[in-house]
Enzyme design. Structure first.
Site, PDB file in Angstrom:
ATOM      1  N   ALA A 180     -42.248   0.605 -16.656  1.00 17.01           N
ATOM      2  CA  ALA A 180     -43.646   0.407 -17.050  1.00 17.01           C
ATOM      3  C   ALA A 180     -44.477   1.158 -16.020  1.00 17.01           C
ATOM      4  CB  ALA A 180     -43.981  -1.072 -17.055  1.00 17.01           C
ATOM      5  N   GLY A 208     -50.556  -3.159  -9.725  1.00 17.48           N
ATOM      6  CA  GLY A 208     -49.196  -3.188 -10.290  1.00 17.48           C
ATOM      7  C   GLY A 208     -49.230  -3.701 -11.712  1.00 17.48           C
ATOM      8  N   ASN A 209     -48.088  -4.031 -12.254  1.00 17.24           N
ATOM      9  CA  ASN A 209     -48.050  -4.654 -13.574  1.00 17.24           C
ATOM     10  C   ASN A 209     -46.910  -5.665 -13.620  1.00 17.24           C
ATOM     11  OD1 ASN A 209     -45.566  -3.339 -14.691  1.00 17.24           O
ATOM     12  ND2 ASN A 209     -46.785  -1.497 -14.329  1.00 17.24           N
ATOM     13  N   ARG A 210     -46.805  -6.389 -14.724  1.00 22.35           N
ATOM     14  CA  ARG A 210     -45.905  -7.546 -14.767  1.00 22.35           C
ATOM     15  C   ARG A 210     -44.471  -7.214 -15.170  1.00 22.35           C
ATOM     16  NH1 ARG A 210     -48.960 -11.489 -18.502  1.00 22.35           N
ATOM     17  NH2 ARG A 210     -46.830 -12.277 -18.703  1.00 22.35           N
ATOM     18  N   SER A 211     -44.117  -5.937 -15.224  1.00 22.62           N
ATOM     19  CA  SER A 211     -42.738  -5.592 -15.603  1.00 22.62           C
ATOM     20  C   SER A 211     -41.752  -6.201 -14.596  1.00 22.62           C
ATOM     21  CB  SER A 211     -42.583  -4.071 -15.614  1.00 22.62           C
ATOM     22  OG  SER A 211     -41.216  -3.744 -15.660  1.00 22.62           O
TER      23      SER A 211
END
Ligand code: CTP
Length: 432
Positions: free
Chosen positions: A282, A215-218
């Protein structure tokens, strides 16, 4: 700047400010001051409990008007009857609104002056709640909020943060300047009436196995704020959201997705019927080549994952034959303008909103700054919290879209009636 915008929407507006009991009642004093600075005329009505926290005299001094509390005040009734006061109001703002008051309003009570005025007035109602986080989250309160929203009431907040009981969470009264800005947005001209706006927001998750993912930090906050700002401008908004922990802005239709491919499918199914697409998500660039059917076990050595590139959603929307006006975001850590401009060209976008990420900027941060780039120029939007920034951004998008729509007048219609509403022409983008 924010003050100027507020003044535009609120000058001369007759605001009836209802204050209910709660520790946040003291903030209503500052709110009276700020509303008057913005040009509004303010009359204050206190509930019986509010008068225990702040004296009527304080509000009287700040508003320059007599303050009302009870229904049975003969002198006050003789000066201005309560029905006259209900008629006088052009907007009713309740700040802070306790859980009890929200419940009484939802059920149509008229057992004190404030609830009676709310029933007797046809003015729009804006409610800024303030209560303990569990009271706000309680199903009873949420049902009351839904009832009031269903009747057209606007909820301003609540905000998130530390509360009087040293707890932290959702339920705080918005700051007075935020309430004024939200009210100004509610009263302001609507640049996107009749338009359909599609927004993507949040991260995407790519599963590795049944328990792990990439995943990512958005946080999704910017995209959700953009959806809210577009809704405030009168658009009908669809929000395709990756996995986030955010409340859906009132009036916005939300579709939840998980992976980039799910998001692509949801966006492409809606894009041709939209006037504007704003890609604020994102989107993960890569996904595992294969998703393991069972949890991967340690083998004592390195694990090698083979990744495939995900499809580019924004470029796919921009390549559609009947395409909406396409706005992308560029999250960069360096050379912001250069990289963003390259993305604008490569993905054939109409507009790109570039921002800096990393070191307390961007994804998790509450404040942000945007450089807005189109083929004919660039403009820096003032640093602000994400909702204020989203409002500036949506205003600019509406202006640019109106130009684009008139120069694309010969494109095939998608079959639905296109509103003739145009965004008000404002400042042009400065040339680079
Ligand atoms: N985007 C998209 N689909 C993808 C990747 C990105 O629609 N598969 C969109 C994002 O929603 C954003 C814009 O493209 O509006 C730019 O995203 P960003 O991650 O900054 O750029 P990338 O295209 O991923 O380029 P790079 O990773 O090289 O910076």
């Amino acid at each position: 700047m924010a003050q100027l915008e507020a003044r535009n929407g609120l000058a001369g507006l007759r605001v009836l400010l209802g204050v209910s009991g709660g520790i946040a009642a003291y903030k209503a004093c500052e709110l009276v001051r700020r509303l008057r600075e913005a040009g509004a005329e303010v009359r204050v009505v206190l509930t019986e409990n509010a008068a225990r926290f702040v004296t009527p005299l304080t509000f009287q001094a700040l508003s320059g008007q007599p303050v009302r509390s009870g229904l049975w005040d003969e002198a006050a009734e003789a000066a201005m009857g309560h029905l006259e006061l209900a008629h006088w109001a052009q907007h009713i703002v309740i700040a802070p609104a306790s859980a009890d008051l929200v419940a009484r309003l939802a059920h149509g009570f008229a057992d004190d002056l404030l609830t009676t005025l709310c029933l007797a007035s046809t003015a729009p109602l804006a409610i800024a709640p303030a209560m303990n986080l569990r009271m706000w989250a309680h199903a009873a309160t949420q049902a009351n909020v839904a009832t009031l929203r269903g009747r057209g009431a606007a909820f301003l907040g609540p905000g998130e943060g530390r509360m009087a009981e040293a707890e932290s969470g959702l339920g705080r009264l918005l700051e007075p300047h935020q309430i004024v800005a939200e009210l100004a947005a509610l009263r302001g001209p609507k640049a996107l009436t009749g338009k359909r706006v599609l927004v993507s927001a949040g991260p995407t998750y790519e599963d590795i196995d049944p328990v792990r993912f990439i995943g990512n930090r958005s946080s999704g906050r910017m995209g959700f704020a953009v959806a809210q700002a577009a809704m405030e401008q009168g658009a009908s908004v669809e929000l395709v959201a990756g996995p986030v922990h955010l409340q859906t802005p009132a009036g916005v239709a939300r579709v939840d997705v998980r992976s980039a491919r799910d998001m692509r499918e949801a966006v492409l199914a809606r894009a041709q019927h939209s006037d504007i697409y704003i890609g604020a998500a994102a989107v993960g660039d890569f996904r595992p080549h294969e998703v393991a059917a069972h949890k991967l076990k340690k083998t004592g050595g390195a694990l090698t994952l083979s990744l495939n590139e995900n499809p580019d959603i924004l470029a796919a929307v921009a390549a559609l034959k009947q395409r909406p006006y396409v706005v992308g975001f560029a999250a960069e850590t360096q050379n912001i303008e250069g990289y963003a401009r390259a993305k604008l060209e490569r993905k054939k976008l109409d507009l790109i909103a570039a921002n800096k990420v990393g070191e307390g900027e961007g994804f998790d941060a509450c404040q942000n700054e945007i450089l807005l780039i189109s083929r004919d120029g660039a403009e820096r939007l003032a640093r602000a919290d994400k909702l204020a920034l989203a409002r500036q951004l949506v205003e600019r998008i509406a202006e640019k879209y109106a130009d684009w729509e008139s120069s694309n007048g010969n494109r095939k219609d998608t079959g639905r009636a296109r509103s003739k509403a145009r965004a008000p022409r404002r400042t042009r983008m400065r040339g680079k």
